[in-house]
Design a protein around this motif. Structure first.
Motif, mmCIF file in Angstrom:
data_model
loop_
_atom_site.group_PDB
_atom_site.id
_atom_site.type_symbol
_atom_site.label_atom_id
_atom_site.label_comp_id
_atom_site.label_asym_id
_atom_site.label_seq_id
_atom_site.Cartn_x
_atom_site.Cartn_y
_atom_site.Cartn_z
ATOM 1 N N UNK A 43 -2.531 3.819 -3.498
ATOM 2 C CA UNK A 43 -2.274 2.781 -4.495
ATOM 3 C C UNK A 43 -2.012 1.478 -3.759
ATOM 4 N N UNK A 44 -2.834 0.474 -4.037
ATOM 5 C CA UNK A 44 -2.585 -0.854 -3.450
ATOM 6 C C UNK A 44 -2.223 -1.792 -4.594
ATOM 7 N N UNK A 79 -1.977 -6.711 -10.464
ATOM 8 C CA UNK A 79 -3.301 -6.108 -10.292
ATOM 9 C C UNK A 79 -3.203 -5.079 -9.164
ATOM 10 N N UNK A 80 -3.717 -3.894 -9.437
ATOM 11 C CA UNK A 80 -3.572 -2.794 -8.488
ATOM 12 C C UNK A 80 -4.891 -2.047 -8.340
ATOM 13 N N UNK A 81 -4.912 -1.158 -7.391
ATOM 14 C CA UNK A 81 -6.102 -0.335 -7.171
ATOM 15 C C UNK A 81 -5.662 1.071 -6.820
ATOM 16 N N UNK A 87 0.870 -1.179 0.000
ATOM 17 C CA UNK A 87 0.000 0.000 0.000
ATOM 18 C C UNK A 87 0.900 1.220 0.000
ATOM 19 N N UNK A 88 0.654 2.125 -0.922
ATOM 20 C CA UNK A 88 1.367 3.406 -0.968
ATOM 21 C C UNK A 88 0.329 4.520 -0.877
ATOM 22 N N UNK A 89 0.463 5.354 0.145
ATOM 23 C CA UNK A 89 -0.411 6.527 0.243
ATOM 24 C C UNK A 89 0.457 7.767 0.056
#
Lengths: 103, 103, 103, 103
Positions: free
Chosen positions: C83-84, C10-12, B82-84
């Motif tokens: 971004x996950x 696969x990302x979000x 996870x990148x925020x």
């Protein structure tokens, strides 16, 4: 796996209003003051979130809900938050242990 | 809004393999050592993530990608992160300022 | 574990400006139009994010960066995104497979 | 801002065990079956998460907690989840509206 006594859930909570200006620190302060009211939670403020350590998830969720609601009481019209939870029941550890193991 | 000189992007990065045991600290250490190789980034390890401060997003993303790839080199078969990112261009601040404003 | 041909990351991705009003859909539309410009990505818009499928992480990150920058070009002063990423190299799958396996 | 009748909270929930193999779909299925037991929630499964729509945050949090606990009952030793919440009280909308506004 049932939770034995002494285990701790470690979580991270980040909240802000959308549409109340670019500076949101007074809202974050209010959320933090709600988290502090909760019994039995340990808190650590970081530049991107607040780390929360508690005995059970059911101790953390009401505090998160109270923090969330407090922003609306201040007048916010839209509030977003991210809660990430790490619950480990095969090993006792506190929030400091997680840092110590990697640095 | 264009970025002026002196502004900083503040981000938070959390990574772990899925399926390589419940203890993932050696993977997190490796990811962290990749982040440290990147020039110009400031890092702060917290119990739930690593806070990253850099001049531009384009300085942070290659470091994140290198950290991600390093877990596969160690043998991980599945990696989640996870990148925020918080990028503010109306006010100069560093990671410490974000904490100072709310505690 | 090296990536073999045919595997997909696969990302979000979820993005919004802070301080440009409570309605942010025109900013999200712009971000989405940047993602669409990237070659080789598959996209699925959900109520909370955009799912991105690509061959490599290095195909996804430049698109995310372009989307991020596009909000500032529209005048946003502060932009946050999450971004996950889920990268699995022991089994080929596409975004539809992940849904099919759980519903 | 108090919540008026008819407003909906939209959230996104992603959960997996760490250390129970690279394939976690049977755990995600179990979590999903717990979410389905909750009254009054609408669900949409995406490749990276489950979108949850409910009348109040206090309807969503107990479902999330039940889902979390169900993974431990299946034998998981460590469970991580991410919950993102978007609560807007100046405009009525449902999960479909959020997609319709941006595509």
């Amino acid at each position: 796996m049932a939770r034995e006594k002494g285990f701790r859930v470690i979580a991270e909570f980040s909240i802000h209003p959308i549409g109340e200006g670019t500076s949101v620190s007074r809202y974050v302060r209010e959320a933090l003051s709600e988290l502090k009211k909760a019994k039995g939670l340990r808190l650590q403020v970081t530049p991107m979130a607040t780390v929360i350590e508690g005995e059970k998830l059911s101790d953390i969720l009401p505090a998160v809900e109270a923090a969330h609601e407090s922003l609306f009481r201040m007048g916010a019209r839209r509030v977003d938050f991210v809660l990430r939870v790490d619950d480990r029941r095969d090993k006792k550890r506190r929030m400091e242990d997680k840092v110590r193991e990697v640095v």
